[in-house]
Design a protein around this motif. Structure first.
Motif, PDB file in Angstrom:
ATOM      1  N   UNK A   1     -22.562  11.479  22.604  1.00  0.00           N
ATOM      2  CA  UNK A   1     -23.564  10.459  22.298  1.00  0.00           C
ATOM      3  C   UNK A   1     -23.239   9.184  23.065  1.00  0.00           C
ATOM      4  N   UNK A   2     -24.302   8.522  23.505  1.00  0.00           N
ATOM      5  CA  UNK A   2     -24.180   7.283  24.268  1.00  0.00           C
ATOM      6  C   UNK A   2     -25.110   6.234  23.674  1.00  0.00           C
ATOM      7  N   UNK A   3     -24.758   4.967  23.862  1.00  0.00           N
ATOM      8  CA  UNK A   3     -25.574   3.851  23.386  1.00  0.00           C
ATOM      9  C   UNK A   3     -24.944   2.561  23.873  1.00  0.00           C
ATOM     10  N   UNK A   4     -25.582   1.449  23.594  1.00  0.00           N
ATOM     11  CA  UNK A   4     -25.011   0.132  23.893  1.00  0.00           C
ATOM     12  C   UNK A   4     -25.025  -0.681  22.609  1.00  0.00           C
ATOM     13  N   UNK A   5     -23.983  -1.502  22.431  1.00  0.00           N
ATOM     14  CA  UNK A   5     -23.879  -2.358  21.244  1.00  0.00           C
ATOM     15  C   UNK A   5     -23.712  -3.797  21.717  1.00  0.00           C
ATOM     16  N   UNK A   6     -24.603  -4.669  21.280  1.00  0.00           N
ATOM     17  CA  UNK A   6     -24.539  -6.091  21.618  1.00  0.00           C
ATOM     18  C   UNK A   6     -24.186  -6.880  20.363  1.00  0.00           C
ATOM     19  N   UNK A   7     -23.225  -7.785  20.509  1.00  0.00           N
ATOM     20  CA  UNK A   7     -22.799  -8.648  19.402  1.00  0.00           C
ATOM     21  C   UNK A   7     -23.346 -10.054  19.653  1.00  0.00           C
ATOM     22  N   UNK A   8     -24.320 -10.473  18.850  1.00  0.00           N
ATOM     23  CA  UNK A   8     -24.918 -11.800  18.968  1.00  0.00           C
ATOM     24  C   UNK A   8     -24.217 -12.813  18.060  1.00  0.00           C
ATOM     25  N   UNK A   9     -23.173 -12.391  17.383  1.00  0.00           N
ATOM     26  CA  UNK A   9     -22.475 -13.263  16.443  1.00  0.00           C
ATOM     27  C   UNK A   9     -21.409 -14.113  17.094  1.00  0.00           C
ATOM     28  N   UNK A  10     -20.679 -14.836  16.253  1.00  0.00           N
ATOM     29  CA  UNK A  10     -19.611 -15.723  16.722  1.00  0.00           C
ATOM     30  C   UNK A  10     -18.219 -15.121  16.513  1.00  0.00           C
ATOM     31  N   UNK A  11     -18.160 -13.921  15.915  1.00  0.00           N
ATOM     32  CA  UNK A  11     -16.876 -13.251  15.684  1.00  0.00           C
ATOM     33  C   UNK A  11     -16.961 -11.822  16.195  1.00  0.00           C
ATOM     34  N   UNK A  12     -15.828 -11.290  16.617  1.00  0.00           N
ATOM     35  CA  UNK A  12     -15.775  -9.907  17.078  1.00  0.00           C
ATOM     36  C   UNK A  12     -16.004  -8.952  15.908  1.00  0.00           C
ATOM     37  N   UNK A  13     -16.533  -7.783  16.222  1.00  0.00           N
ATOM     38  CA  UNK A  13     -16.642  -6.695  15.262  1.00  0.00           C
ATOM     39  C   UNK A  13     -16.161  -5.455  15.999  1.00  0.00           C
ATOM     40  N   UNK A  14     -16.086  -4.335  15.301  1.00  0.00           N
ATOM     41  CA  UNK A  14     -15.598  -3.122  15.954  1.00  0.00           C
ATOM     42  C   UNK A  14     -16.271  -1.896  15.365  1.00  0.00           C
ATOM     43  N   UNK A  15     -16.614  -0.967  16.237  1.00  0.00           N
ATOM     44  CA  UNK A  15     -17.062   0.351  15.813  1.00  0.00           C
ATOM     45  C   UNK A  15     -15.806   1.125  15.436  1.00  0.00           C
ATOM     46  N   UNK A  16     -15.719   1.568  14.178  1.00  0.00           N
ATOM     47  CA  UNK A  16     -14.493   2.219  13.709  1.00  0.00           C
ATOM     48  C   UNK A  16     -14.679   3.704  13.397  1.00  0.00           C
ATOM     49  N   UNK A  17     -15.928   4.158  13.232  1.00  0.00           N
ATOM     50  CA  UNK A  17     -16.154   5.572  12.921  1.00  0.00           C
ATOM     51  C   UNK A  17     -17.633   5.898  13.115  1.00  0.00           C
ATOM     52  N   UNK A  18     -17.906   7.189  13.213  1.00  0.00           N
ATOM     53  CA  UNK A  18     -19.280   7.673  13.305  1.00  0.00           C
ATOM     54  C   UNK A  18     -19.328   9.067  12.703  1.00  0.00           C
ATOM     55  N   UNK A  19     -20.532   9.464  12.268  1.00  0.00           N
ATOM     56  CA  UNK A  19     -20.713  10.810  11.714  1.00  0.00           C
ATOM     57  C   UNK A  19     -22.159  11.235  11.928  1.00  0.00           C
ATOM     58  N   UNK A  20     -22.373  12.543  11.893  1.00  0.00           N
ATOM     59  CA  UNK A  20     -23.708  13.107  12.000  1.00  0.00           C
ATOM     60  C   UNK A  20     -23.744  14.442  11.269  1.00  0.00           C
ATOM     61  N   UNK A  21     -24.850  14.765  10.626  1.00  0.00           N
ATOM     62  CA  UNK A  21     -24.962  16.088  10.012  1.00  0.00           C
ATOM     63  C   UNK A  21     -25.080  17.195  11.052  1.00  0.00           C
ATOM     64  N   UNK A  22     -25.269  16.839  12.326  1.00  0.00           N
ATOM     65  CA  UNK A  22     -25.414  17.841  13.389  1.00  0.00           C
ATOM     66  C   UNK A  22     -24.078  18.400  13.866  1.00  0.00           C
ATOM     67  N   UNK A  23     -22.959  17.777  13.451  1.00  0.00           N
ATOM     68  CA  UNK A  23     -21.635  18.208  13.923  1.00  0.00           C
ATOM     69  C   UNK A  23     -20.615  18.070  12.797  1.00  0.00           C
ATOM     70  N   UNK A  24     -19.516  18.825  12.928  1.00  0.00           N
ATOM     71  CA  UNK A  24     -18.447  18.766  11.933  1.00  0.00           C
ATOM     72  C   UNK A  24     -17.794  17.389  11.903  1.00  0.00           C
ATOM     73  N   UNK A  25     -17.661  16.756  13.072  1.00  0.00           N
ATOM     74  CA  UNK A  25     -17.079  15.418  13.137  1.00  0.00           C
ATOM     75  C   UNK A  25     -17.496  14.724  14.421  1.00  0.00           C
ATOM     76  N   UNK A  26     -17.325  13.415  14.427  1.00  0.00           N
ATOM     77  CA  UNK A  26     -17.584  12.599  15.612  1.00  0.00           C
ATOM     78  C   UNK A  26     -16.296  11.856  15.932  1.00  0.00           C
ATOM     79  N   UNK A  27     -15.872  11.946  17.185  1.00  0.00           N
ATOM     80  CA  UNK A  27     -14.656  11.270  17.630  1.00  0.00           C
ATOM     81  C   UNK A  27     -15.011  10.250  18.699  1.00  0.00           C
ATOM     82  N   UNK A  28     -14.334   9.097  18.664  1.00  0.00           N
ATOM     83  CA  UNK A  28     -14.516   8.070  19.691  1.00  0.00           C
ATOM     84  C   UNK A  28     -13.479   8.344  20.772  1.00  0.00           C
ATOM     85  N   UNK A  29     -13.947   8.521  22.011  1.00  0.00           N
ATOM     86  CA  UNK A  29     -13.055   8.808  23.140  1.00  0.00           C
ATOM     87  C   UNK A  29     -13.294   7.815  24.267  1.00  0.00           C
TER      88      UNK A  29
END
Length: 145
Positions: free
Chosen positions: A47-75
């Motif tokens: 899976x691919x996408x873009x994430x834009x942070x319009x805020x004043x503090x950092x955030x982080x993508x820490x996990x993802x899941x989908x019913x289409x797969x057993x698990x989602x890993x960030x690589x």
């Protein structure tokens, strides 16, 4: 008549970003989430996408899941001595005022243990969990390879 037409056109412009596949969660905007179609029997997708942070503090993508797969890993794919290497990462930090592209050849989301092939023109739900902003479920558009 012109005012009515102008109002309708204005409303259409406001709706277009949502139709284009953009999602908002707090100060984060997730844009163009997509995946490549897979062949029958293929155990993994991406899976691919873009994430834009319009805020004043950092955030982080820490996990993802989908019913289409057993698990989602960030690589993350890196080049070392002319060889592409893929390694898992714990989180993807999105600095304030920046955009992180989760794209081929870089950071990406591996859909491990696909339950069925990803077919062109389908959509697949994907839940993203962020350290501060929380969770959002988006739709991956499945595109032809």
């Amino acid at each position: 008549m012109r005012r009515r037409l102008a109002a309708l056109l204005g409303a259409a412009v406001l709706v277009l970003p949502a139709m284009a596949g953009d999602y908002t969660l707090g100060n984060l905007t997730i844009s163009h989430p997509w995946s490549r179609a897979t062949a029958p029997g293929m155990p993994m997708g991406v899976a691919y996408l873009a994430i834009t942070n319009r805020g004043k503090a950092a955030d982080a993508l820490v996990a993802a899941s989908t019913p289409a797969a057993a698990q989602v890993e960030i690589h993350q794919t890196t080049l070392s001595d002319g060889m592409a290497r893929m390694r898992p990462v714990q989180e993807v930090v999105i600095a304030p005022g920046s955009t992180v592209k989760i794209e081929p050849g870089g950071i990406h989301l591996m859909l491990v243990g696909l339950k069925q092939p990803l077919s062109p023109l389908d959509t697949v739900p994907l839940t993203l969990r962020f350290r501060d902003a929380g969770e959002i479920t988006i739709q991956l558009s499945i595109e032809s390879p």
